[in-house]
Design an enzyme around this catalytic site. Sequence first.
Site, PDB file in Angstrom:
ATOM      1  N   HIS A  34      18.347   8.405 -24.395  1.00 31.76           N
ATOM      2  CA  HIS A  34      18.310   9.530 -23.465  1.00 31.76           C
ATOM      3  C   HIS A  34      17.807   9.074 -22.099  1.00 31.76           C
ATOM      4  O   HIS A  34      17.303   7.963 -21.944  1.00 31.76           O
ATOM      5  CB  HIS A  34      17.399  10.642 -23.991  1.00 31.76           C
ATOM      6  CG  HIS A  34      18.010  11.461 -25.079  1.00 31.76           C
ATOM      7  ND1 HIS A  34      17.944  11.100 -26.411  1.00 31.76           N
ATOM      8  CD2 HIS A  34      18.717  12.614 -25.042  1.00 31.76           C
ATOM      9  CE1 HIS A  34      18.579  12.004 -27.142  1.00 31.76           C
ATOM     10  NE2 HIS A  34      19.054  12.932 -26.335  1.00 31.76           N
ATOM     11  N   LYS A  73      13.066  12.447 -20.494  1.00 35.88           N
ATOM     12  CA  LYS A  73      12.832  13.073 -21.799  1.00 35.88           C
ATOM     13  C   LYS A  73      11.428  12.743 -22.296  1.00 35.88           C
ATOM     14  O   LYS A  73      11.011  11.585 -22.279  1.00 35.88           O
ATOM     15  CB  LYS A  73      13.877  12.622 -22.811  1.00 35.88           C
ATOM     16  CG  LYS A  73      13.810  13.380 -24.136  1.00 35.88           C
ATOM     17  CD  LYS A  73      15.042  13.140 -24.991  1.00 35.88           C
ATOM     18  CE  LYS A  73      14.962  13.878 -26.315  1.00 35.88           C
ATOM     19  NZ  LYS A  73      14.875  15.334 -26.136  1.00 35.88           N
TER      20      LYS A  73
END
Length: 253
Positions: free
Chosen positions: A142, A146
Amino acid sequence: MNYGIVGATGRVGQILVNIIKNSEDSLGAVMFEGTQTIDFEKDTVITNDAETLLENCDVVIDFSAPIATQSLLEAAIENPKPLVIATTGLNDHQQNLMITASQKMPILYATNMSLGVAILNKIVAMVSEKLKDFDIEIVEQHHHFKVDAPSGTALTLAESCAKARGLNLKDVMVTGRSGHVGARSKDEIGVFALRGGDVVGRHTVGFYNEGEFLELNHTATSRETFARGAIKVSKWLINQQPGLYSINDALGI
């Protein structure tokens, strides 16, 4: 439908707002903390209070942070509304609170709102059961913003694999290896996180044996996938009885 959005200034929240603005639905209320970074219609209620949000909508979509989700659930117990919750990183108390709240209203909870990931969960469960001698390793990637790791999606995929083999994920999951760790155990399920750049989301579930391996991959190329998925399931959820539902229930898979 008249929507309430929790986390309306977040990455997915902003997409939700724009989609609803350009649809036949309406945006009754938005809830967020911090600075307002986008414009809302003049009749949209802007608040940081969950009770006010619930008073001004028919259904809520929540892409926020665990503490905001907790506030939403606590308020919804007093003013039940259908809730679509996509927040990840919930602790045990918050998950139990969601179960309690679902006795009064329909709640759909999913760590990933994409159709592709829903199908992937079904596939990995089948493969995990059929290829019982194969080692399972999961890698997720990600963007650098995040905050939770491993991702909720990766944990859900790991849970699907573990259940298919009759295992308790908490007993077999490994999230890090360093040093002289010894040979890999038979039931071990590795779940590892990569963070960098602006990657929307990539999940690979690998099944490894001597002489062959199988890797199943899902890549999200746009956050709009999650926003449209949440809207799709909300239109199903609003007609359901109180209970805790999954995205599989909404999609009929």
